[in-house]
Design a protein around this motif. Sequence first.
Motif, PDB file in Angstrom:
ATOM      1  N   LEU A 252      51.034  34.276  72.633  1.00  0.00           N
ATOM      2  CA  LEU A 252      50.011  34.023  71.620  1.00  0.00           C
ATOM      3  C   LEU A 252      49.152  32.817  71.996  1.00  0.00           C
ATOM      4  N   VAL A 253      49.760  31.819  72.592  1.00  0.00           N
ATOM      5  CA  VAL A 253      48.994  30.641  73.046  1.00  0.00           C
ATOM      6  C   VAL A 253      47.957  31.055  74.099  1.00  0.00           C
ATOM      7  N   ASP A 254      48.381  31.923  75.037  1.00  0.00           N
ATOM      8  CA  ASP A 254      47.455  32.444  76.051  1.00  0.00           C
ATOM      9  C   ASP A 254      46.312  33.211  75.386  1.00  0.00           C
ATOM     10  N   ALA A 255      46.668  34.061  74.439  1.00  0.00           N
ATOM     11  CA  ALA A 255      45.663  34.887  73.768  1.00  0.00           C
ATOM     12  C   ALA A 255      44.670  34.025  73.001  1.00  0.00           C
ATOM     13  N   GLN A 256      45.170  33.054  72.278  1.00  0.00           N
ATOM     14  CA  GLN A 256      44.283  32.187  71.493  1.00  0.00           C
ATOM     15  C   GLN A 256      43.355  31.388  72.392  1.00  0.00           C
ATOM     16  N   ALA A 257      43.876  30.900  73.516  1.00  0.00           N
ATOM     17  CA  ALA A 257      43.044  30.126  74.444  1.00  0.00           C
ATOM     18  C   ALA A 257      41.951  31.004  75.047  1.00  0.00           C
ATOM     19  N   ALA A 258      42.311  32.234  75.445  1.00  0.00           N
ATOM     20  CA  ALA A 258      41.335  33.150  76.046  1.00  0.00           C
ATOM     21  C   ALA A 258      40.252  33.528  75.041  1.00  0.00           C
ATOM     22  N   VAL A 259      40.668  33.859  73.826  1.00  0.00           N
ATOM     23  CA  VAL A 259      39.702  34.255  72.797  1.00  0.00           C
ATOM     24  C   VAL A 259      38.754  33.104  72.472  1.00  0.00           C
ATOM     25  N   GLU A 260      39.306  31.911  72.306  1.00  0.00           N
ATOM     26  CA  GLU A 260      38.460  30.767  71.957  1.00  0.00           C
ATOM     27  C   GLU A 260      37.484  30.423  73.077  1.00  0.00           C
ATOM     28  N   GLN A 261      37.930  30.517  74.319  1.00  0.00           N
ATOM     29  CA  GLN A 261      37.055  30.241  75.457  1.00  0.00           C
ATOM     30  C   GLN A 261      35.884  31.226  75.495  1.00  0.00           C
ATOM     31  N   MET A 262      36.179  32.485  75.272  1.00  0.00           N
ATOM     32  CA  MET A 262      35.127  33.500  75.321  1.00  0.00           C
ATOM     33  C   MET A 262      34.185  33.387  74.122  1.00  0.00           C
ATOM     34  N   LEU A 263      34.733  33.059  72.945  1.00  0.00           N
ATOM     35  CA  LEU A 263      33.874  32.861  71.777  1.00  0.00           C
ATOM     36  C   LEU A 263      32.953  31.656  71.970  1.00  0.00           C
ATOM     37  N   ASN A 264      33.463  30.610  72.592  1.00  0.00           N
ATOM     38  CA  ASN A 264      32.627  29.439  72.874  1.00  0.00           C
ATOM     39  C   ASN A 264      31.461  29.798  73.783  1.00  0.00           C
ATOM     40  N   HIS A 265      31.720  30.651  74.773  1.00  0.00           N
ATOM     41  CA  HIS A 265      30.641  31.114  75.646  1.00  0.00           C
ATOM     42  C   HIS A 265      29.577  31.831  74.826  1.00  0.00           C
ATOM     43  N   CYS A 266      30.007  32.717  73.927  1.00  0.00           N
ATOM     44  CA  CYS A 266      29.058  33.466  73.097  1.00  0.00           C
ATOM     45  C   CYS A 266      28.272  32.526  72.174  1.00  0.00           C
ATOM     46  N   ARG A 267      28.948  31.507  71.642  1.00  0.00           N
ATOM     47  CA  ARG A 267      28.253  30.531  70.795  1.00  0.00           C
ATOM     48  C   ARG A 267      27.178  29.788  71.585  1.00  0.00           C
ATOM     49  N   GLN A 268      27.492  29.434  72.816  1.00  0.00           N
ATOM     50  CA  GLN A 268      26.534  28.694  73.637  1.00  0.00           C
ATOM     51  C   GLN A 268      25.319  29.539  73.992  1.00  0.00           C
ATOM     52  N   VAL A 269      25.525  30.820  74.246  1.00  0.00           N
ATOM     53  CA  VAL A 269      24.390  31.710  74.526  1.00  0.00           C
ATOM     54  C   VAL A 269      23.508  31.850  73.289  1.00  0.00           C
ATOM     55  N   ASP A 270      24.141  31.871  72.105  1.00  0.00           N
ATOM     56  CA  ASP A 270      23.425  31.821  70.823  1.00  0.00           C
ATOM     57  C   ASP A 270      22.462  32.991  70.621  1.00  0.00           C
ATOM     58  N   LEU A 271      22.943  34.196  70.917  1.00  0.00           N
ATOM     59  CA  LEU A 271      22.129  35.385  70.674  1.00  0.00           C
ATOM     60  C   LEU A 271      22.225  35.851  69.228  1.00  0.00           C
ATOM     61  N   ALA A 272      23.426  35.740  68.654  1.00  0.00           N
ATOM     62  CA  ALA A 272      23.680  36.257  67.310  1.00  0.00           C
ATOM     63  C   ALA A 272      24.862  35.496  66.718  1.00  0.00           C
ATOM     64  N   PRO A 273      24.999  35.500  65.393  1.00  0.00           N
ATOM     65  CA  PRO A 273      26.183  34.869  64.798  1.00  0.00           C
ATOM     66  C   PRO A 273      27.459  35.519  65.328  1.00  0.00           C
ATOM     67  N   ILE A 274      28.536  34.757  65.389  1.00  0.00           N
ATOM     68  CA  ILE A 274      29.814  35.317  65.825  1.00  0.00           C
ATOM     69  C   ILE A 274      30.341  36.313  64.797  1.00  0.00           C
ATOM     70  N   LYS A 275      30.322  35.931  63.532  1.00  0.00           N
ATOM     71  CA  LYS A 275      30.860  36.787  62.469  1.00  0.00           C
ATOM     72  C   LYS A 275      30.050  38.071  62.344  1.00  0.00           C
ATOM     73  N   ASP A 276      30.750  39.193  62.366  1.00  0.00           N
ATOM     74  CA  ASP A 276      30.161  40.532  62.195  1.00  0.00           C
ATOM     75  C   ASP A 276      29.255  40.967  63.347  1.00  0.00           C
TER      76      ASP A 276
ATOM     77  N   VAL B 189      41.917  43.472  81.598  1.00  0.00           N
ATOM     78  CA  VAL B 189      40.670  42.724  81.451  1.00  0.00           C
ATOM     79  C   VAL B 189      40.343  42.669  79.963  1.00  0.00           C
ATOM     80  N   LEU B 190      40.139  41.457  79.467  1.00  0.00           N
ATOM     81  CA  LEU B 190      39.744  41.243  78.077  1.00  0.00           C
ATOM     82  C   LEU B 190      38.277  40.823  78.062  1.00  0.00           C
ATOM     83  N   VAL B 191      37.462  41.530  77.286  1.00  0.00           N
ATOM     84  CA  VAL B 191      36.021  41.301  77.257  1.00  0.00           C
ATOM     85  C   VAL B 191      35.596  40.972  75.830  1.00  0.00           C
ATOM     86  N   MET B 192      34.806  39.916  75.659  1.00  0.00           N
ATOM     87  CA  MET B 192      34.232  39.574  74.361  1.00  0.00           C
ATOM     88  C   MET B 192      32.737  39.857  74.427  1.00  0.00           C
TER      89      MET B 192
END
Length: 382
Positions: free
Chosen positions: A108-132, A191-194
């Motif tokens: 779970l620690v691995d999963a949480q770290a991977a998910v958070e890292q990928m979400l941070n990338h999406c936040r930085q690109v700032d194309l759309a809100p993360i939610k929904d 491969v996990l893709v966000m």
Amino acid sequence: MHCTAEQCFLTAMTSAQDPVQAAGELAAQLRHPSLGCVLFFCSAEYPLASLAAALEDAFGAVTVIGCTSAGEITAAGYGRGCISAIGFDANAFAVDCTLIRALDKFTLVDAQAAVEQMLNHCRQVDLAPIKDRTFALTLLDGLSSREEVVLSTLSTALGSIPHFGGSAGDDNHLSHTHVYYQGGFHTGAAVLVMINTWLDFEVFTSHHMQPTDAKLVVTAADSESRTVLELNAEPAAEEYARLVGVPVEELKLSTFALNALAVRIRDQFYVRSIQRVNADHSLTFYCAVDTGIVLTAMQPGPLLPGLRLQLEKLRQRLGEPVLIIGCDCFLRRMEAELRGEDDSLSAFLAANKVVGFNTYGEQYNGMHINQTFTGVAFAIPE
């Protein structure tokens, strides 16, 4: 900057058997200045090391992810022995991915770290809100027998983020399945893709099976290897053969495709497909099985009406899809071929802009399932 439907996605396919030629043809169809990511599905018949090098050369710094398949779905419908691919425009999609190398040690620690890292990338690109506006895609080694553990762990880390995916195949050889990440094919991995996008989308799953009154109780099983030793206190293959009315020695993939078993969870039935009969008359499955579960014999209906209804409901909620990425169980395709429905199903997939692959198992919001059509549909917001 928003782009039109035609610009958001490009699709490509090649039947060229030479890896360099195949990669070159894909690049010629997909490459453009704002290409951000390529997702592909390929026959396991390709020389994979050579194909990996050719893809890296052809696409350079572009993110390329994919897996081997048990059949491909191209923009023209079902394919075999080819490569089907999708190019995502960076103006419409923020994409990040990671490789899970050791599936049995994924915590779970691995999963949480991977998910958070990928979400941070999406936040930085700032194309759309993360939610929904974000979903996850997984491509897993289809012979790893680790899908349930990984998906359960991943589901906890993803929370409310919808998720779908497929297990890699190998053209029904049941020998070696691979996922592709950063220039190489890998076994025993995922491969996990966000994916974050301003497009409207919906993750969905559909199947065509109806329950019967016949039940089989798993009275002995080795859950680690997904093998059922006994059904109703009899050798598993013998009891299953009795149920479907054929001799044990005549049990084969086509039998399994047409005579599925399922486990009931609340008010839904989820198919547990049989992979093979073993010498001791045990049965190995594609999905998790354990002592004490009750398996319901399922009756397959026609494939096309259920899928047509599913897509009509999607249209009502979403609008006209501009692309559907589909993970279609290889047993559904086999069933369509046995019933002579494959041409009409192939034409339907093409008409509905489906691109994807035939899988050894599908993934949907933390569950590993069989004999479904699972995917994500995209539409341009009004």
